[in-house]
Design a protein around this motif. Sequence first.
Motif, short mmCIF file in Angstrom:
data_model
loop_
_atom_site.label_atom_id
_atom_site.label_comp_id
_atom_site.label_asym_id
_atom_site.label_seq_id
_atom_site.Cartn_x
_atom_site.Cartn_y
_atom_site.Cartn_z
N SER A 298 0.86 -1.15 0.01
CA SER A 298 0.05 0.15 -0.05
C SER A 298 0.87 1.50 -0.03
O SER A 298 0.35 2.40 -0.16
CB SER A 298 -0.74 0.12 1.25
OG SER A 298 -0.19 0.05 2.43
N LYS B 277 10.06 13.18 -10.25
CA LYS B 277 10.53 13.20 -9.20
C LYS B 277 10.10 14.76 -8.49
O LYS B 277 10.62 15.52 -8.97
CB LYS B 277 11.99 13.15 -8.81
CG LYS B 277 12.43 11.66 -8.96
CD LYS B 277 14.03 11.79 -9.04
CE LYS B 277 14.57 10.48 -9.50
NZ LYS B 277 15.86 10.70 -10.24
N GLU B 278 9.04 14.61 -7.53
CA GLU B 278 8.74 16.05 -7.02
C GLU B 278 8.62 15.90 -5.43
O GLU B 278 8.51 14.78 -4.95
CB GLU B 278 7.28 16.02 -7.18
CG GLU B 278 6.94 16.21 -8.63
CD GLU B 278 5.62 16.03 -8.89
OE1 GLU B 278 4.64 16.64 -9.02
OE2 GLU B 278 4.84 14.80 -9.02
N LYS C 48 0.20 11.97 -2.07
CA LYS C 48 0.15 10.89 -3.31
C LYS C 48 -0.53 11.04 -4.28
O LYS C 48 -1.13 10.32 -5.00
CB LYS C 48 -0.23 9.40 -2.42
CG LYS C 48 0.81 8.53 -2.02
CD LYS C 48 0.50 7.39 -1.46
CE LYS C 48 -0.38 6.36 -1.97
NZ LYS C 48 -0.25 5.04 -1.13
N ARG C 49 -1.06 12.33 -4.62
CA ARG C 49 -2.32 12.64 -5.64
C ARG C 49 -1.37 12.52 -7.04
O ARG C 49 -0.05 12.72 -7.19
CB ARG C 49 -2.87 13.95 -5.39
CG ARG C 49 -3.95 13.82 -4.19
CD ARG C 49 -4.27 15.40 -4.05
NE ARG C 49 -3.55 16.18 -3.69
CZ ARG C 49 -3.75 17.37 -3.08
NH1 ARG C 49 -5.03 17.75 -3.21
NH2 ARG C 49 -2.74 18.21 -2.75
N SER C 50 -2.28 12.49 -7.94
CA SER C 50 -1.73 12.77 -9.64
C SER C 50 -2.05 13.88 -9.97
O SER C 50 -3.13 14.49 -9.35
CB SER C 50 -2.59 11.54 -10.29
OG SER C 50 -2.41 10.25 -9.93
N CYS D 223 -3.30 5.91 -13.97
CA CYS D 223 -1.86 6.36 -13.47
C CYS D 223 -2.02 5.99 -12.24
O CYS D 223 -2.72 5.94 -11.51
CB CYS D 223 -1.90 7.84 -13.78
SG CYS D 223 -3.06 8.93 -12.69
N PHE D 224 -0.87 6.14 -11.53
CA PHE D 224 -0.72 6.04 -10.09
C PHE D 224 0.65 6.72 -9.75
O PHE D 224 1.18 7.20 -10.34
CB PHE D 224 -0.39 4.63 -9.62
CG PHE D 224 0.67 3.87 -10.20
CD1 PHE D 224 0.38 2.95 -11.17
CD2 PHE D 224 1.89 3.67 -9.43
CE1 PHE D 224 1.48 2.23 -11.70
CE2 PHE D 224 2.91 3.13 -10.22
CZ PHE D 224 2.57 2.13 -11.20
N ALA D 225 0.78 7.00 -8.32
CA ALA D 225 1.67 7.81 -7.76
C ALA D 225 2.01 7.27 -6.45
O ALA D 225 1.41 6.43 -5.85
CB ALA D 225 1.25 9.30 -7.32
#
Lengths: 105, 365
Positions: free
Chosen positions: B41, B256-257, B263-265, B292-294
């Motif tokens: 998770s 990379k941020e 965890k939002r896109s 998409c995922f982050a």
Amino acid sequence: MDNSTIVCRCEEINKDEIITAIQLGAETFDDVKRLTRCGMGPCQSKICSNLVREIIHEQTGISLCQLKPSRMRAPLRLIRMKTLADHRTANKVASVLQDSEEGGV
Amino acid sequence: MNNNYDVIIVGCGVIGSSIAYHLSERQKHRVLVIDKGFPLSGTSGATQAWVWVHSKTPSWYGELSMYSAELYPFLERKIGDVEYKRTGGIAPFFHEEDRKNAEQLAESQAEVGIDIDVLSREAALKKEPALSPEIVGATFSSIDGNVNPFRLVELYIKAAKKLGVDFSFYNPVVNMKKQTDQYIIETKKGEFRAHKVIIAAGPWSKELGDMLDIQVPIKQVRGQILVTEPLAPFLKHTIGGLRQADNGEVLIGYSKEEVGYDKRSTVDVLQETANMAIHMVPSLANVNVVRCFAGIRVMPLDEYPIIGEIPQLDNAYIAVMHSGITLSPLVGTLMTELIVDGETSIDLNRYHMGRFSHLLRNKML
């Protein structure tokens, strides 16, 4: 539903596989998803989300109102890559070789 | 329930579960792994899962990554099919002036035994025909590959369980205390005691360190990934930026941020990632994006892994690093050597947390 019933049509995941994931300790839709791929297909869990929540409820006793739906992410429906692209040059997306010059990662 | 253990590992991602599995192979210790959520998770479930070596610099870091990549085939024989594929890795470049850097990279990595070919445009396109004709060249190494991170963590856990390791999920650690010769780990589900404690909680290791008055020198980095619809196999290699999974999906992203635990896109990064995809592999323009995922990844302040004893704290250890998927077989092995034998077969001095002591002294953290 018997245990061979397909719950996730996109990835062809049956109830038995979902129960196995729950027995490993999965307590949410997303836990089940990552272990089984249930809900990872083109419909992005629009069909199986509530079915899986019901199975988790039935197996663990966690009440349905405490069982969150799957985490929704963009895009809400399929979108062509070229539609998503805006053709500016990247600045937050780095390059692997550039990183190697800077060291690390 | 007996709540006393020899070793407690906090964090059941790819690193924590690998350490647990490798410790369990020795059958010397009673081991418990605690996780605040459910495995996958966090960081380990939000990755492209490259097993990536060739552009890791300096060469001593590339060497560590290479040893770990070399362990994957053996690991797979022990824990089962984790869909490890040594596809070879290609990092394309688009400017002629990058060729010099690529050649320097090949030269320095050769010193530690990492073979890199600097490919001409034609050679790269022959190897990977889907690449953009606009590339001017690429670096290639046969050591790179990828793995299925879901299978990997699941099978580490299953193998460790079989060998007697206990796991406690959905169980956040509330506090940790050292009391004479043992650690007391207070959790939501009760109190546990152990002689040794290992922090392997990735980006969340900072809060755990605070409980022991230890400053963990890391920051959080968000990575965003695009997932395409399943496509017929057309990408043979792991490409710096994207790869095709066994089921045909292409995973794309290299962002990379520094946005903490968010965890939002975000649309801007998704658009840039789509730009990158088309820039590298033009035929991706016409495929569908499914999701998409982050994920939040950990980045040590100097970007190199932190592995070993925690300074000034007996019997406390830490294993946090950015490239946990690549390094997990080796880190599990070395941490086991450190804990069971007291010394490691590969010198971990460079990776010791003590290297940050000047930062800690100057309160720069």
